[in-house]
Scaffold this active site. Structure first.
Site, PDB file in Angstrom:
ATOM      1  N   ASN A  78       4.682  -4.249  -2.651  1.00 22.04           N
ATOM      2  CA  ASN A  78       5.069  -4.820  -1.356  1.00 22.04           C
ATOM      3  C   ASN A  78       4.571  -4.001  -0.171  1.00 22.04           C
ATOM      4  OD1 ASN A  78       7.015  -6.246   0.629  1.00 22.04           O
ATOM      5  ND2 ASN A  78       7.704  -4.107   0.690  1.00 22.04           N
ATOM      6  N   TYR A 125      -5.905  -8.475   7.203  1.00 17.35           N
ATOM      7  CA  TYR A 125      -4.730  -8.638   6.342  1.00 17.35           C
ATOM      8  C   TYR A 125      -4.945  -9.749   5.316  1.00 17.35           C
ATOM      9  CZ  TYR A 125       0.028 -10.143   5.149  1.00 17.35           C
ATOM     10  OH  TYR A 125       1.167 -10.533   4.481  1.00 17.35           O
ATOM     11  N   LYS A 151      -5.222  -9.565   1.088  1.00 13.44           N
ATOM     12  CA  LYS A 151      -4.288 -10.276   0.220  1.00 13.44           C
ATOM     13  C   LYS A 151      -5.018 -11.259  -0.696  1.00 13.44           C
ATOM     14  CE  LYS A 151      -0.354  -8.472   1.553  1.00 13.44           C
ATOM     15  NZ  LYS A 151       0.460  -7.654   0.626  1.00 13.44           N
TER      16      LYS A 151
END
Length: 260
Positions: free
Chosen positions: A95, A166, A170
């Site tokens: 996470n 980002y 991911k």
């Protein structure tokens, strides 16, 4: 090929990276609330991590400072968890988010963004996840059971706000999720991803204007923005016995906004 083992949540030792604040704290609380022993990893949020330990007790929550981009620190954290709990880490939730704030008005455009921003996000999302998995796999193999849950985003299906660095990191993490699932499946280790949209509210989304939350809520079938606690429910599923035949998958948890 061995059968995939089923281990209830209360029997698991769970590492939550970035597990002391924001979504990470919700994940740590969700697992601890189900009786799991939780390693609440943090980089700078020591006070928040210690508060989690006070909330659930030292027999349930172990705060550990470690930079997940450093394999030596990750290995030391895994070893410390084993000594503290007397059992190996069997579940890893990747996470940790490296210094990123969801503020669409402040983001650099594709014509302006520098590669250093991409490098920083890849270090955190991809290298960090690789480090934790590599450190935890020997203990998972010993236990005959393992769960890896990577935290993703719905932005690579629906880039309504182009957070280029980002989102790219991911997307790469989803690829790693699927290749690791194929690689580790024979060891009884499943690897999945849970992807959310903007959550109401975490430290990372605190800069988001209220009007954006309202717009997202109006666009979802549920007419509301997903909370960290609701998101954590899906992560629990992938660690639970009920997901024993599920691996290499990406579950989008955003109130129905994105159809994967």
């Amino acid at each position: 090929m061995s059968a995939v083992a089923s281990v209830d949540l209360a029997s698991q030792v769970v590492l939550v990276t970035g597990g002391a604040r924001g979504l990470g704290a919700a994940l740590s609380r969700a697992f601890a609330g189900q009786g799991a022993r939780v390693v609440a990893n943090y980089r700078r949020s020591r006070d928040a991590a210690l508060a989690l330990q006070r909330e659930f007790g030292a027999d349930r929550v172990l705060p550990v400072q470690a930079d997940v981009t450093d394999p030596a620190q990750v290995a030391a954290m895994i070893a410390q968890a084993r000594v503290h709990f007397g059992a190996p880490v069997t579940t890893v939730v990747n996470n940790a988010l490296v210094d990123f704030v969801f503020d669409g008005d402040a983001r650099p455009s594709g014509a302006e963004i520098g590669w250093e921003r991409f490098a920083a996000q890849f270090e955190g999302s991809v290298r960090g996840a690789l480090n934790t998995v590599q450190a935890a796999v020997p203990g998972m193999r010993e236990a005959g059971f393992g769960r890896v849950v990577n935290i993703g985003t719905n932005l690579f299906q629906n880039p309504v706000v182009p957070y280029h660095d980002y989102t790219a990191s991911k997307a790469a993490l989803l690829s790693l999720t699927r290749t690791l699932a194929a690689d580790l499946g024979p060891d009884g280790i499943t690897v999945n991803m849970v992807s959310g949209g903007l959550l109401r509210t975490t430290d990372a989304s605190a800069a988001t204007p209220e009007a954006v939350f309202d717009l997202i809520a109006a666009s979802t079938p549920l007419r509301r923005v997903t909370t960290p606690a609701e998101f954590a429910d899906a992560v629990l599923f992938f660690a639970s016995p009920w997901s024993r035949a599920v691996t290499g998958q990406n579950l989008v948890v955003d109130g129905g906004l994105v159809k994967d």
